[in-house]
Design a protein around this motif. Structure first.
Motif, PDB file in Angstrom:
ATOM      1  N   ARG A   1       0.833  -1.205   0.000  1.00  0.00           N
ATOM      2  CA  ARG A   1       0.000   0.000   0.000  1.00  0.00           C
ATOM      3  C   ARG A   1       0.866   1.252   0.000  1.00  0.00           C
ATOM      4  O   ARG A   1       1.789   1.366   0.807  1.00  0.00           O
ATOM      5  CB  ARG A   1      -0.903   0.057   1.239  1.00  0.00           C
ATOM      6  N   ILE A   2       0.552   2.186  -0.863  1.00  0.00           N
ATOM      7  CA  ILE A   2       1.189   3.495  -0.777  1.00  0.00           C
ATOM      8  C   ILE A   2       0.462   4.277   0.310  1.00  0.00           C
ATOM      9  O   ILE A   2      -0.773   4.332   0.342  1.00  0.00           O
ATOM     10  CB  ILE A   2       1.159   4.231  -2.135  1.00  0.00           C
ATOM     11  N   VAL A   3       1.233   4.868   1.247  1.00  0.00           N
ATOM     12  CA  VAL A   3       0.612   5.444   2.447  1.00  0.00           C
ATOM     13  C   VAL A   3       0.785   6.955   2.541  1.00  0.00           C
ATOM     14  O   VAL A   3       0.488   7.540   3.584  1.00  0.00           O
ATOM     15  CB  VAL A   3       1.187   4.765   3.722  1.00  0.00           C
ATOM     16  N   ASN A   4       1.230   7.572   1.479  1.00  0.00           N
ATOM     17  CA  ASN A   4       1.507   9.023   1.516  1.00  0.00           C
ATOM     18  C   ASN A   4       0.377   9.828   2.130  1.00  0.00           C
ATOM     19  O   ASN A   4       0.615  10.757   2.907  1.00  0.00           O
ATOM     20  CB  ASN A   4       1.775   9.551   0.108  1.00  0.00           C
ATOM     21  N   ASP A   5      -0.867   9.495   1.799  1.00  0.00           N
ATOM     22  CA  ASP A   5      -2.007  10.311   2.217  1.00  0.00           C
ATOM     23  C   ASP A   5      -2.812   9.669   3.349  1.00  0.00           C
ATOM     24  O   ASP A   5      -3.906  10.142   3.670  1.00  0.00           O
ATOM     25  CB  ASP A   5      -2.927  10.569   1.015  1.00  0.00           C
ATOM     26  N   LEU A   6      -2.277   8.612   3.952  1.00  0.00           N
ATOM     27  CA  LEU A   6      -2.994   7.937   5.033  1.00  0.00           C
ATOM     28  C   LEU A   6      -2.591   8.509   6.393  1.00  0.00           C
ATOM     29  O   LEU A   6      -1.457   8.958   6.583  1.00  0.00           O
ATOM     30  CB  LEU A   6      -2.714   6.433   5.022  1.00  0.00           C
ATOM     31  N   THR A   7      -3.515   8.477   7.351  1.00  0.00           N
ATOM     32  CA  THR A   7      -3.208   8.904   8.716  1.00  0.00           C
ATOM     33  C   THR A   7      -2.356   7.826   9.395  1.00  0.00           C
ATOM     34  O   THR A   7      -2.314   6.679   8.937  1.00  0.00           O
ATOM     35  CB  THR A   7      -4.502   9.097   9.532  1.00  0.00           C
ATOM     36  N   PRO A   8      -1.688   8.166  10.508  1.00  0.00           N
ATOM     37  CA  PRO A   8      -0.914   7.155  11.238  1.00  0.00           C
ATOM     38  C   PRO A   8      -1.752   5.937  11.623  1.00  0.00           C
ATOM     39  O   PRO A   8      -1.276   4.796  11.533  1.00  0.00           O
ATOM     40  CB  PRO A   8      -0.432   7.916  12.479  1.00  0.00           C
ATOM     41  N   GLN A   9      -2.999   6.161  12.034  1.00  0.00           N
ATOM     42  CA  GLN A   9      -3.863   5.045  12.422  1.00  0.00           C
ATOM     43  C   GLN A   9      -4.172   4.155  11.233  1.00  0.00           C
ATOM     44  O   GLN A   9      -4.191   2.926  11.339  1.00  0.00           O
ATOM     45  CB  GLN A   9      -5.160   5.570  13.031  1.00  0.00           C
ATOM     46  N   GLU A  10      -4.399   4.758  10.065  1.00  0.00           N
ATOM     47  CA  GLU A  10      -4.703   3.980   8.858  1.00  0.00           C
ATOM     48  C   GLU A  10      -3.483   3.193   8.387  1.00  0.00           C
ATOM     49  O   GLU A  10      -3.629   2.169   7.713  1.00  0.00           O
ATOM     50  CB  GLU A  10      -5.183   4.919   7.746  1.00  0.00           C
ATOM     51  N   ARG A  11      -2.286   3.647   8.734  1.00  0.00           N
ATOM     52  CA  ARG A  11      -1.065   2.938   8.330  1.00  0.00           C
ATOM     53  C   ARG A  11      -0.786   1.728   9.223  1.00  0.00           C
ATOM     54  O   ARG A  11       0.061   0.901   8.907  1.00  0.00           O
ATOM     55  CB  ARG A  11       0.132   3.900   8.389  1.00  0.00           C
ATOM     56  N   ASN A  12      -1.451   1.649  10.373  1.00  0.00           N
ATOM     57  CA  ASN A  12      -1.234   0.602  11.370  1.00  0.00           C
ATOM     58  C   ASN A  12       0.236   0.518  11.778  1.00  0.00           C
ATOM     59  O   ASN A  12       0.872  -0.528  11.732  1.00  0.00           O
ATOM     60  CB  ASN A  12      -1.724  -0.770  10.886  1.00  0.00           C
ATOM     61  N   VAL A  13       0.764   1.659  12.166  1.00  0.00           N
ATOM     62  CA  VAL A  13       2.121   1.744  12.702  1.00  0.00           C
ATOM     63  C   VAL A  13       2.043   2.326  14.110  1.00  0.00           C
ATOM     64  O   VAL A  13       1.044   2.958  14.479  1.00  0.00           O
ATOM     65  CB  VAL A  13       3.033   2.612  11.813  1.00  0.00           C
ATOM     66  N   ALA A  14       3.067   2.093  14.899  1.00  0.00           N
ATOM     67  CA  ALA A  14       3.120   2.637  16.260  1.00  0.00           C
ATOM     68  C   ALA A  14       4.516   3.167  16.515  1.00  0.00           C
ATOM     69  O   ALA A  14       5.501   2.630  16.007  1.00  0.00           O
ATOM     70  CB  ALA A  14       2.751   1.568  17.282  1.00  0.00           C
ATOM     71  N   MET A  15       4.579   4.224  17.334  1.00  0.00           N
ATOM     72  CA  MET A  15       5.854   4.891  17.556  1.00  0.00           C
ATOM     73  C   MET A  15       6.088   5.114  19.038  1.00  0.00           C
ATOM     74  O   MET A  15       5.185   5.510  19.778  1.00  0.00           O
ATOM     75  CB  MET A  15       5.871   6.234  16.812  1.00  0.00           C
ATOM     76  N   SER A  16       7.309   4.832  19.482  1.00  0.00           N
ATOM     77  CA  SER A  16       7.744   5.146  20.840  1.00  0.00           C
ATOM     78  C   SER A  16       8.665   6.356  20.749  1.00  0.00           C
ATOM     79  O   SER A  16       9.681   6.320  20.052  1.00  0.00           O
ATOM     80  CB  SER A  16       8.485   3.958  21.457  1.00  0.00           C
TER      81      SER A  16
END
Length: 378
Positions: A69-84
């Motif tokens: 998936r190209i994620v340029n225009d997706l929100t962090p939640q839509e990307r299913n990523v998490a950050m510390s």
């Protein structure tokens, strides 16, 4: 889990009438389940790259893919990523338990699944005894574990860590570093870790992406970066103690190529396979590089000798010793075993591993020996 692909990614910050290039046309593939470290000095673009992947910074140009998936225009939640985050970013008015459950409640996850994920993360990070405490009452190490837990509980495809150990003391850094490595081994989640500390990168990462001045300099394993650096910056930034550099000029002695130290008439005979590099490049000036671990005080097959050195500094460091030797007007650092002892002013000979000698072009700063090794020519 998912692979992360960056294609010609560029980030430009605009401030009034000024534009600042933070990331320059970065292309990189991070494999599914890989532990990748972005390593470099402050301002090199590593954190900006991380924030573009997570979706906290807009991409000026280029494309980022998570999986297919190209994620340029997706929100962090839509990307299913998490950050510390470096600063932990915990909610001080909530308890540890409430901090951990917050992202799950925001998603509307049912209570039974919330509790199941909570138990798993609590056991993994060993934080059961602090669940009812507030973040302000915790130590730095405990806050860091809670920050990790809040990211992990989301079960992301990609887990990103921005300088997570920078505020911890030495002992906590070591224990937390080990914990992060164990987490990756247990979860096999794609992890991207930003740091300026080469020791962290070397001890944790499957591969390391070295950045400087907004550009990717080289990506590779610890061994590749140490033994086949692409340029002077990578060679100097990776390795502790740092690599030795000596500015040299190319001379001939009885039809044999030798390197003459620029600061003196001292010469070193080039091994035959390194003569091939010099002959192909036709350069007069060259920078000799040799790592302190690749130098001996005793003669050995496959090593080239440097005679008549004088010990300047002897450092006893417990598990190993560092010796600084003046030879031909140059100070060269050598790593020795803990049992070895040298007196300042003592006369010594040095022997350099022929396979570990690096030659750099002083104009382009490219490592010539790495180029020819990669081409299979030496």
């Amino acid at each position: 889990m998912a692979e992360v692909t960056l294609k010609d990614v560029r980030k430009v910050y605009k401030s009034q009438n000024e534009e600042v290039l933070a990331v320059k046309d970065l292309s990189l593939e991070i494999r599914d389940g890989e532990f990748m470290c972005f390593l470099g000095p402050s301002g090199c673009g590593k954190t900006s790259t991380l924030r573009m992947i997570v979706g906290l910074e807009e991409i000026t140009n280029g494309e980022i893919y998570i999986g297919d998936r190209i994620v340029n225009d997706l929100t962090p939640q839509e990307r299913n990523v998490a950050m510390s985050f470096e600063t932990y970013a915990l909610y001080t008015h909530l308890t540890v338990k409430e901090n951990l459950l917050f992202p799950l409640k925001a998603r509307g996850l049912n209570k039974s699944d919330q509790q199941r994920r909570l138990r798993k993360v609590v056991d993994m990070l060993e934080i059961k005894d602090i669940l009812d405490r507030s973040p302000s009452s915790l130590s730095g190490g405990q806050q860091q574990r809670v920050s990790l837990g809040r990211a992990l509980i989301r079960q992301p495809d990609v887990f990103l860590l921005d300088e997570p150990l920078s505020h911890l003391d030495v002992s906590l850094r070591i224990s937390t570093r080990s914990r992060i490595k164990r987490l990756h081994n247990q979860l096999s989640t794609t992890m991207i870790y930003v740091t300026h500390d080469q020791l962290e990168a070397i001890s944790l990462a499957d591969r390391i992406a070295v950045m400087n001045f907004a550009e990717l300099q080289q990506v590779g394993t610890r061994e590749e970066l140490l033994d086949r650096p692409k340029n002077i910056f990578v060679a100097d930034f990776i390795g502790e103690p740092p690599i030795n550099f000596v500015n040299c000029k190319l001379d001939k002695n009885d039809d044999k190529f030798v390197l003459r130290f620029k600061n003196s008439h001292y010469t070193i005979e080039l091994p035959e396979k390194l003569e091939k590099v010099i002959k192909k490049e036709y350069i007069e000036d060259v920078i000799l590089g040799i790592r302190p671990h690749d130098i001996l005080f005793r003669e050995k097959k496959g090593y080239v000798g440097l005679e008549n050195g004088t010990v300047e500094i002897f450092e006893f460091l417990g598990e190993e010793n560092h010796v600084t030797v003046n030879i031909g007007g140059e100070s060269i650092t050598v790593v020795t075993d803990a049992k070895d002892y040298f007196k300042e002013g003592e006369k010594v000979d040095l022997y350099l591993s022929q396979d570990k000698i690096h030659l750099f072009d002083p104009e382009t700063e490219e490592c010539l020996t790495t180029r020819y090794k990669n081409q299979g020519l030496i």
